[in-house]
Design a protein around this motif. Structure first.
Motif, PDB file in Angstrom:
ATOM      1  N   GLU A  60      20.840  43.314  50.755  1.00  0.00           N
ATOM      2  CA  GLU A  60      20.675  42.589  49.419  1.00  0.00           C
ATOM      3  C   GLU A  60      19.495  41.570  49.516  1.00  0.00           C
ATOM      4  OE1 GLU A  60      24.513  41.024  48.285  1.00  0.00           O
ATOM      5  OE2 GLU A  60      25.443  43.291  48.500  1.00  0.00           O
ATOM      6  N   ARG A 137      40.835  38.621  39.300  1.00  0.00           N
ATOM      7  CA  ARG A 137      39.454  38.312  39.385  1.00  0.00           C
ATOM      8  C   ARG A 137      39.063  36.774  38.700  1.00  0.00           C
ATOM      9  NH1 ARG A 137      35.600  42.105  40.059  1.00  0.00           N
ATOM     10  NH2 ARG A 137      33.996  41.137  38.417  1.00  0.00           N
ATOM     11  N   PRO A 141      31.526  35.386  37.021  1.00  0.00           N
ATOM     12  CA  PRO A 141      30.977  35.466  38.389  1.00  0.00           C
ATOM     13  C   PRO A 141      30.799  34.081  39.141  1.00  0.00           C
ATOM     14  CG  PRO A 141      29.988  37.044  37.119  1.00  0.00           C
ATOM     15  CD  PRO A 141      30.674  36.036  36.212  1.00  0.00           C
ATOM     16  N   GLU A 143      28.970  32.190  42.537  1.00  0.00           N
ATOM     17  CA  GLU A 143      28.107  32.723  44.045  1.00  0.00           C
ATOM     18  C   GLU A 143      29.001  32.134  45.137  1.00  0.00           C
ATOM     19  OE1 GLU A 143      24.534  30.880  44.235  1.00  0.00           O
ATOM     20  OE2 GLU A 143      23.555  32.398  43.064  1.00  0.00           O
ATOM     21  N   ARG A 158      31.915  41.454  52.123  1.00  0.00           N
ATOM     22  CA  ARG A 158      31.159  41.446  50.938  1.00  0.00           C
ATOM     23  C   ARG A 158      31.874  42.148  49.834  1.00  0.00           C
ATOM     24  NH1 ARG A 158      26.292  39.150  52.471  1.00  0.00           N
ATOM     25  NH2 ARG A 158      25.207  40.234  50.653  1.00  0.00           N
ATOM     26  N   ALA A 159      32.229  43.396  50.223  1.00  0.00           N
ATOM     27  CA  ALA A 159      32.938  44.378  49.116  1.00  0.00           C
ATOM     28  C   ALA A 159      34.105  43.592  48.446  1.00  0.00           C
ATOM     29  CB  ALA A 159      33.414  45.564  49.679  1.00  0.00           C
ATOM     30  N   ALA A 161      34.495  40.492  48.088  1.00  0.00           N
ATOM     31  CA  ALA A 161      34.116  39.143  47.366  1.00  0.00           C
ATOM     32  C   ALA A 161      33.798  39.815  46.136  1.00  0.00           C
ATOM     33  CB  ALA A 161      32.959  38.580  48.013  1.00  0.00           C
ATOM     34  N   ARG A 162      33.089  41.049  46.034  1.00  0.00           N
ATOM     35  CA  ARG A 162      32.545  41.707  44.652  1.00  0.00           C
ATOM     36  C   ARG A 162      33.795  41.983  43.772  1.00  0.00           C
ATOM     37  NH1 ARG A 162      28.160  42.906  48.009  1.00  0.00           N
ATOM     38  NH2 ARG A 162      29.199  44.821  48.594  1.00  0.00           N
ATOM     39  N   ASP A 163      34.854  42.558  44.702  1.00  0.00           N
ATOM     40  CA  ASP A 163      35.766  43.022  44.073  1.00  0.00           C
ATOM     41  C   ASP A 163      36.722  41.987  42.979  1.00  0.00           C
ATOM     42  OD1 ASP A 163      35.476  45.687  44.681  1.00  0.00           O
ATOM     43  OD2 ASP A 163      37.010  45.674  46.406  1.00  0.00           O
ATOM     44  N   GLY A 165      35.165  39.176  41.964  1.00  0.00           N
ATOM     45  CA  GLY A 165      34.321  38.529  41.016  1.00  0.00           C
ATOM     46  C   GLY A 165      33.430  37.509  41.646  1.00  0.00           C
ATOM     47  N   ILE A 167      30.147  36.546  44.188  1.00  0.00           N
ATOM     48  CA  ILE A 167      28.782  37.140  44.404  1.00  0.00           C
ATOM     49  C   ILE A 167      28.383  36.642  45.959  1.00  0.00           C
ATOM     50  CG2 ILE A 167      26.345  37.131  43.862  1.00  0.00           C
ATOM     51  CD1 ILE A 167      27.238  36.504  40.868  1.00  0.00           C
ATOM     52  N   CYS A 169      26.519  35.438  48.860  1.00  0.00           N
ATOM     53  CA  CYS A 169      24.933  34.903  49.094  1.00  0.00           C
ATOM     54  C   CYS A 169      25.016  34.304  50.261  1.00  0.00           C
ATOM     55  CB  CYS A 169      24.933  34.009  47.904  1.00  0.00           C
ATOM     56  SG  CYS A 169      23.089  33.310  47.702  1.00  0.00           S
TER      57      CYS A 169
END
Length: 176
Positions: A60, A137, A141, A143, A158-159, A161-163, A165, A167, A169
């Motif tokens: 990313e 969640r 969003p 960071e 990382r997955a 974290a995205r699940d 909400g 992001i 970084c």
């Protein structure tokens, strides 16, 4: 050299240039001749299409510009770790999470082992629960700013974290 490399790669095509260089060096030590330069091994393998193919996964892009502080709460949270050596020589490792606006400490995990990806995921849950209570969640969003430690950059972390909400970084290596 190409013929020697082809013989080595024929046995196991998943050998990369480092492994091939090591095997070539071992063979040369038996004959008491000079070992090939690792950069030359890489160039020869690249020229003849013998390098391993990357898995196609792209990293990313870094969205972080070096500025950590933000003006609004719950827009960026940061996390880092530290190590404390006790009098008896044992080490305690702690990871914590802060809001980058007001620097409120929102969660921490501690262990006498190393900080793992699971520990960081527990920290994420504790941080979200501290701010929002029992939710699955975050409402908007946020960071999640970290360094490039393996527990933070792990694919599962990382997955996760995205699940929930967040992001993920990471800071550039040259960041202060």
């Amino acid at each position: 050299m190409v013929a020697d490399i082809r013989v080595l790669v024929a046995d196991l095509p998943t050998y990369g240039c480092r492994r091939v260089h090591a095997l070539l060096r071992r063979e040369v030590e038996k004959t008491a001749s000079e070992a090939p330069n690792p950069k030359r091994v890489y160039r020869v393998m690249k020229l003849h299409g013998l390098l391993l193919q990357r898995d196609g996964e792209r990293r990313e892009e870094r969205r972080h510009d070096g500025q950590v502080a933000v003006g609004l709460r719950n827009t960026r949270w940061c996390s880092d770790g530290l190590e404390i050596t006790c009098n008896n020589g044992e080490k305690v490792r702690v990871a914590f999470a802060l809001d980058c606006c007001d620097r409120e400490a929102m969660g921490h995990v501690a262990t006498t082992g190393g900080i793992t990806a699971e520990d960081v995921q527990d920290l994420m849950v504790a941080t979200v629960e501290h701010r929002y209570g029992q939710v699955n969640r975050v409402p908007e969003p946020i960071e999640w700013l970290t360094d490039n430690g393996s527990c933070y950059t792990a694919r599962t972390t990382r997955a996760f974290a995205r699940d929930i909400g967040l992001i993920p970084c990471t800071t550039p290596v040259s960041s202060p």
